[in-house]
Design a protein around this motif. Structure first.
Motif, PDB file in Angstrom:
ATOM      1  N   PHE A  38       0.058  -1.730  -6.981  1.00 31.51           N
ATOM      2  CA  PHE A  38      -1.084  -2.204  -7.766  1.00 31.51           C
ATOM      3  C   PHE A  38      -1.289  -1.332  -9.006  1.00 31.51           C
ATOM      4  CE2 PHE A  38      -5.590  -2.779  -8.751  1.00 31.51           C
ATOM      5  CZ  PHE A  38      -5.708  -4.159  -8.676  1.00 31.51           C
ATOM      6  N   HIS A  39      -1.108  -0.047  -8.816  1.00 35.98           N
ATOM      7  CA  HIS A  39      -1.198   0.899  -9.928  1.00 35.98           C
ATOM      8  C   HIS A  39      -0.160   0.554 -11.002  1.00 35.98           C
ATOM      9  CE1 HIS A  39      -3.132   5.123  -9.925  1.00 35.98           C
ATOM     10  NE2 HIS A  39      -3.109   4.675 -11.159  1.00 35.98           N
ATOM     11  N   GLU A  54     -14.329  -6.892 -12.708  1.00 30.52           N
ATOM     12  CA  GLU A  54     -14.972  -8.051 -12.079  1.00 30.52           C
ATOM     13  C   GLU A  54     -14.798  -8.059 -10.563  1.00 30.52           C
ATOM     14  OE1 GLU A  54     -13.158 -11.319 -14.084  1.00 30.52           O
ATOM     15  OE2 GLU A  54     -14.546 -11.259 -15.801  1.00 30.52           O
ATOM     16  N   ARG A  55     -13.639  -7.596 -10.090  1.00 36.25           N
ATOM     17  CA  ARG A  55     -13.339  -7.740  -8.665  1.00 36.25           C
ATOM     18  C   ARG A  55     -13.329  -6.444  -7.863  1.00 36.25           C
ATOM     19  NH1 ARG A  55      -8.588 -11.864  -7.189  1.00 36.25           N
ATOM     20  NH2 ARG A  55      -9.427 -11.241  -5.146  1.00 36.25           N
ATOM     21  N   CYS A  56     -13.326  -5.303  -8.527  1.00 35.16           N
ATOM     22  CA  CYS A  56     -13.175  -4.029  -7.814  1.00 35.16           C
ATOM     23  C   CYS A  56     -14.359  -3.108  -8.113  1.00 35.16           C
ATOM     24  CB  CYS A  56     -11.885  -3.335  -8.231  1.00 35.16           C
ATOM     25  SG  CYS A  56     -10.423  -4.416  -8.201  1.00 35.16           S
ATOM     26  N   LEU A 102       0.802  -1.224   0.000  1.00 37.96           N
ATOM     27  CA  LEU A 102       0.000   0.000   0.000  1.00 37.96           C
ATOM     28  C   LEU A 102       0.838   1.279   0.000  1.00 37.96           C
ATOM     29  CD1 LEU A 102      -2.836  -1.028   2.496  1.00 37.96           C
ATOM     30  CD2 LEU A 102      -2.787  -1.215   0.000  1.00 37.96           C
ATOM     31  N   LEU A 103       2.149   1.152   0.109  1.00 37.11           N
ATOM     32  CA  LEU A 103       2.998   2.348   0.053  1.00 37.11           C
ATOM     33  C   LEU A 103       2.871   3.019  -1.310  1.00 37.11           C
ATOM     34  CD1 LEU A 103       6.281   1.126   1.796  1.00 37.11           C
ATOM     35  CD2 LEU A 103       4.451   2.532   2.764  1.00 37.11           C
ATOM     36  N   LYS A 104       2.994   4.351  -1.324  1.00 33.54           N
ATOM     37  CA  LYS A 104       2.875   5.110  -2.565  1.00 33.54           C
ATOM     38  C   LYS A 104       4.174   5.835  -2.883  1.00 33.54           C
ATOM     39  CE  LYS A 104      -2.111   5.980  -2.418  1.00 33.54           C
ATOM     40  NZ  LYS A 104      -3.165   7.029  -2.587  1.00 33.54           N
ATOM     41  N   THR A 114      -5.659 -10.624  -3.863  1.00 34.87           N
ATOM     42  CA  THR A 114      -5.847 -11.678  -2.863  1.00 34.87           C
ATOM     43  C   THR A 114      -5.114 -11.352  -1.567  1.00 34.87           C
ATOM     44  OG1 THR A 114      -6.135 -13.354  -4.582  1.00 34.87           O
ATOM     45  CG2 THR A 114      -5.508 -14.129  -2.382  1.00 34.87           C
ATOM     46  N   VAL A 115      -3.861 -10.896  -1.679  1.00 32.85           N
ATOM     47  CA  VAL A 115      -3.065 -10.637  -0.468  1.00 32.85           C
ATOM     48  C   VAL A 115      -3.319  -9.244   0.104  1.00 32.85           C
ATOM     49  CG1 VAL A 115      -1.266 -12.260  -1.120  1.00 32.85           C
ATOM     50  CG2 VAL A 115      -1.049  -9.863  -1.788  1.00 32.85           C
ATOM     51  N   SER A 116      -3.828  -8.342  -0.717  1.00 40.42           N
ATOM     52  CA  SER A 116      -4.100  -6.978  -0.254  1.00 40.42           C
ATOM     53  C   SER A 116      -5.384  -6.479  -0.917  1.00 40.42           C
ATOM     54  CB  SER A 116      -2.923  -6.055  -0.604  1.00 40.42           C
ATOM     55  OG  SER A 116      -3.160  -4.739  -0.129  1.00 40.42           O
ATOM     56  N   PRO A 117      -6.545  -6.925  -0.401  1.00 40.03           N
ATOM     57  CA  PRO A 117      -7.821  -6.664  -1.063  1.00 40.03           C
ATOM     58  C   PRO A 117      -8.142  -5.189  -1.285  1.00 40.03           C
ATOM     59  CG  PRO A 117      -8.065  -8.363   0.604  1.00 40.03           C
ATOM     60  CD  PRO A 117      -6.705  -7.789   0.790  1.00 40.03           C
ATOM     61  N   SER A 118      -7.556  -4.300  -0.498  1.00 40.54           N
ATOM     62  CA  SER A 118      -7.869  -2.871  -0.647  1.00 40.54           C
ATOM     63  C   SER A 118      -6.907  -2.144  -1.584  1.00 40.54           C
ATOM     64  CB  SER A 118      -7.859  -2.185   0.721  1.00 40.54           C
ATOM     65  OG  SER A 118      -6.546  -2.187   1.269  1.00 40.54           O
TER      66      SER A 118
END
Length: 316
Positions: A149-150, A200-202, A139-141, A166-170
């Motif tokens: 993720f981006h 599909e997932r977000c 989640l670090l930016k 899966t490991v970091s749903p948010s």
């Protein structure tokens, strides 16, 4: 002059992974043997550790750390550590070795990039897994507001996207400093499988806009990714007439087609969006055959959509 040539020779041997010859060079010059432990080379300020990690030579890396006792946290002029180099090039054995030796998992280089972010520029899910399993924070930016993720959404590997979710749903729920989401990024770069997985997932909001007012749909159209634009239409059930008007005013390519030769008109007809069809026809977009030999009008089912073609004397 001789010293400069000797340094070039050492770097060459490290890059080529020729450990035996490297050892011989140091044995011939005791002073150089001491110097290389802290020496930074060239404009980048890389150390021998950086070269070994970047080129994936584990035996050389091991020798530098264990025999020459070089510090694995040495950084170059961009504040890159050897772990950044190994992760960015996908050298899993070097990554695991450095982690086993206690390398800082979330160390930052210039622009606040972590090794995990660097790993996400490659399609190597195993390295990404190794980093996360050793405690890397997804989640670090960085300075632009992008998390890993981006970055993965830009590279286009759906397996990595599914793993990160899966490991970091948010991790999907992020925006850059100019309010661009991973869905914007996937749409802009034509990453169809990633865009599909995100939809599909977000739970992305339909027509989410960045600071310039651009939506993922607009990104897809402007960059000729008609298949992604159609996917967005199908998911969000929007006609996007205002978006089309804006794109036309910005000079977007009205005649852009996807890999199957489908135009925006095919997409609008398939979605039964009468207002979009009307706008595109009025703008001068001519119906044409796609790779299957299908005209856009043949995808229209609703009477109001079919009537538009007849109304402007388009042959049906």
């Amino acid at each position: 002059m001789a010293e400069a040539e000797n340094q070039k020779q050492l770097l060459r041997l490290i890059q080529e992974g020729r450990l035996d010859l490297f050892k011989e060079e140091l044995q011939r010059d005791e002073e150089m043997s001491k110097e290389v432990r802290w020496k930074h080379y060239g404009k980048s300020g890389d150390t021998l550790l950086h070269y070994a990690a970047r080129h994936g030579h584990l035996d050389v890396l091991t020798h530098l750390v264990e025999a020459l006792e070089m510090d694995i946290e040495m950084f170059n002029n961009d504040y890159k550590r050897p772990l950044h180099e190994a992760a960015s090039m996908g050298h899993r054995d070097c990554v695991l070795y450095l982690l086993d030796k206690g390398a800082r998992i979330d160390c930052l280089k210039k622009a606040d990039w972590t090794p995990l972010m660097m790993a996400c520029t490659r399609k190597n899910v195993e390295v990404i897994k190794d980093l996360i399993e050793h405690g890397a924070n997804p989640l670090l930016k960085n300075k632009d507001g992008w998390n890993c993720f981006h970055i993965a959404s830009r590279e286009g590997d759906p397996q990595i996207i599914q793993y990160l979710l899966t490991v970091s749903p948010s991790s999907w729920n992020t925006e850059s400093k100019i309010k661009r989401t991973p869905l914007h990024t996937a749409a802009m770069h034509g990453c169809f499988d990633v865009a599909k997985a995100l939809l599909e997932r977000c739970p992305y909001e339909p027509d989410s806009r960045d600071k310039c007012g651009v939506t993922p749909f607009m990104d897809a159209i402007q960059n000729g990714h008609i298949d992604i634009a159609q996917l967005l239409l199908e998911k969000h059930k929007e006609g996007h007439t205002s978006t089309i008007q804006m794109l036309l005013s910005l000079g977007a390519d009205l005649h852009a087609k996807d890999g199957k030769s489908r135009s925006a008109l095919h997409m609008a007809c398939a979605g039964q969006h009468a207002a979009c069809v009307w706008l595109l026809l009025q703008a001068g977009l001519q119906d044409s055959l796609d790779n299957t030999g299908t005209f856009a009008w043949q995808l229209a089912k609703k009477p109001d959509v079919l009537q538009l073609f007849k109304g402007i004397n388009v042959s049906t």
